[in-house]
Write an enzyme that holds these catalytic residues in place. Sequence first.
Site, PDB file in Angstrom:
ATOM      1  N   GLU A 299       5.272   6.852  27.324  1.00 34.87           N
ATOM      2  CA  GLU A 299       7.099   6.421  27.515  1.00 34.87           C
ATOM      3  C   GLU A 299       7.150   4.763  26.746  1.00 34.87           C
ATOM      4  O   GLU A 299       6.556   4.030  27.715  1.00 34.87           O
ATOM      5  CB  GLU A 299       6.885   6.634  29.023  1.00 34.87           C
ATOM      6  CG  GLU A 299       7.002   8.030  29.098  1.00 34.87           C
ATOM      7  CD  GLU A 299       8.757   8.892  28.748  1.00 34.87           C
ATOM      8  OE1 GLU A 299       8.725   8.672  28.160  1.00 34.87           O
ATOM      9  OE2 GLU A 299       7.458  10.166  28.760  1.00 34.87           O
ATOM     10  N   CYS A 333      13.403  -0.669  31.751  1.00 33.97           N
ATOM     11  CA  CYS A 333      13.717   0.348  29.772  1.00 33.97           C
ATOM     12  C   CYS A 333      15.251   0.503  29.485  1.00 33.97           C
ATOM     13  O   CYS A 333      15.279   0.699  29.174  1.00 33.97           O
ATOM     14  CB  CYS A 333      12.838   1.503  29.859  1.00 33.97           C
ATOM     15  SG  CYS A 333      13.123   3.353  30.780  1.00 33.97           S
TER      16      CYS A 333
END
Length: 527
Positions: A299, A333
């Site tokens: 990720e 993020c």
Amino acid sequence: MSTTQIESNVKLELPAFANEPLFAGCDDPQVRKAFPHAIAQVRWQLGRDYPLYINGRDVVTDEVIDSINPADPDEVIGRICQAGTEEVEHALTAAHNAFQTWRDTSPAERAEYLVKAARIARERIYEYSAWQVLEEGKQWAQAYNDLAEGIDFLEYYAREMLRLGQTRDMGSYAGQINQYFYQAKGVAAVIAPWNFPFAIACGMCSAAIVTGNCVVFKPSNRSPVVGHHLVELFRRVGLPDGVFNYTPGRGSVMGDYLVDSPKVGIIAFTGSMEVGLRIIERAGKTPDNQLSVKKIICEMGGKNAIILDDDIDMDRAVTAVLYSAFGYQGQKCSACSRLIVHDAIYDAFVPKLIEAARKLKIGPAEEPDNYMGAVIDRSAQQKILEYVELAGKEGNILYSSEVPDKSFYVPMTIAEGITPDNRLAQEEVFGPVLAVMRARDFDEALDWANSTRFALTGGVFSRNREHLDKARRQFRVGNLYFNRSCVGAMVQIQPFGGFKMSGVGTKAGGPDYLLHFMDPRALTEQP
Ligand code: NAP
């Protein structure tokens, strides 16, 4: 109440999954009492030494680093032993040995450890949150919700393993019995970031463990004390020796060694695109003594956009944009770093946004009145300040806040005049810098939103159903939000993760996640 049950030596009945309640607000009487108390209690414990944890034992090393409070670098949160390659090898061997029995424990038994760990984390939620306030500079709400998410991962993956752990009858053909089931892959290297220091680390480790893998966990060197909370939890619940190993260390010193090891069968990584791509490349090389092809769960970063259409509720959008862009100093993020505003409302909306931003206070995260605190460390501060300078060159800075001069503060920055070809519209900043872009119409806004290498989160504010339907199809990101902020995904109901350069499409907290940690097998028996 629906229940899940499987037959094994351990029987486990669990109520249906429900998300942990989120932070109740700084004005809540219990919160007002509990948080200052927890922070004071934690302050008494600062500066302790933290050993590694390998094969069920503490391991002390000569090399130690200090973890510090970003709002006050003189305050040492803890002194962390550092794993070198020798300690990593020791941990890999312990995990490899433990795997020989852990892989064959029943899914229910493994799930039970997670549920017990969740219970302890819930009991200590204020204390563990307080550590994040001090080690990561998280506001009360941000810290508490990180804990809540970690607890959700434990509870959700426990239930998911009960579901996936059941052997499936695939039907019969010519009298044969056919079955389908899963087995663990082996030793999992779990490499975590610092910005969701409990939730993400806990999610990746618990997924690996509950599926029958054994873990060598490398927390970020910017959040090693919070990383050690997992040692406390898994030790308290009595996880067998070697199933979970904690090896903090410098990524630049021991990261490649861990990734390259032929003992590793699976790598669960969350972090930057640069490190993620490096891991993917290195893990793709397979030496002769490696027994399986490494599986990578990866990720990575984002360059997320919120689009504002011409018919929106502006006050609601202002609040959501500020929270998405500047919550936890923009160090998410999922944070909004591009705001794409329809030309028709631009001149009315942008002054409102600036006016609201001016009212937000900046200072230590432990004081609940402060909306934004210090960023994680000096190198992050310098990098973000370079982007603030770039914002002034590529565009026009509309607002750059005052900041305390001590420590790692950076200004909340809003710049306009940014176009898709600018670096500020393409590169992840990972700090409180918002690029405002003026789009001719909704279609241009959508084109611009899709114009980066990343595809993590996105948002659209609109009352136009046709536009929302179009965005649903064509705004190509992992997590898309309509008429709300683009941060704060919740386990199960909003499985999280992106694609393109944001990740390899493995949604944490979703129904497919555990499958990445296992290999499927089929059995046919002829009577
Ligand atoms: P990072 O610098 O990539 O570090 C992530 C982890 O990788 C840390 O534990 C780091 O250790 C380690 N590492 C560094 N070099 C390594 C190497 N050569 N081999 C193996 N491991 C190595 O990222 P970060 O600053 O911690 O986190 C911020 C980034 O994570 C942002 O880009 C953000 O967007 C992304 N992120 C993505 C998600 C998501 O779900 N998509 C969630 C959170 C964060 P050290 O600490 O020792 O350097």
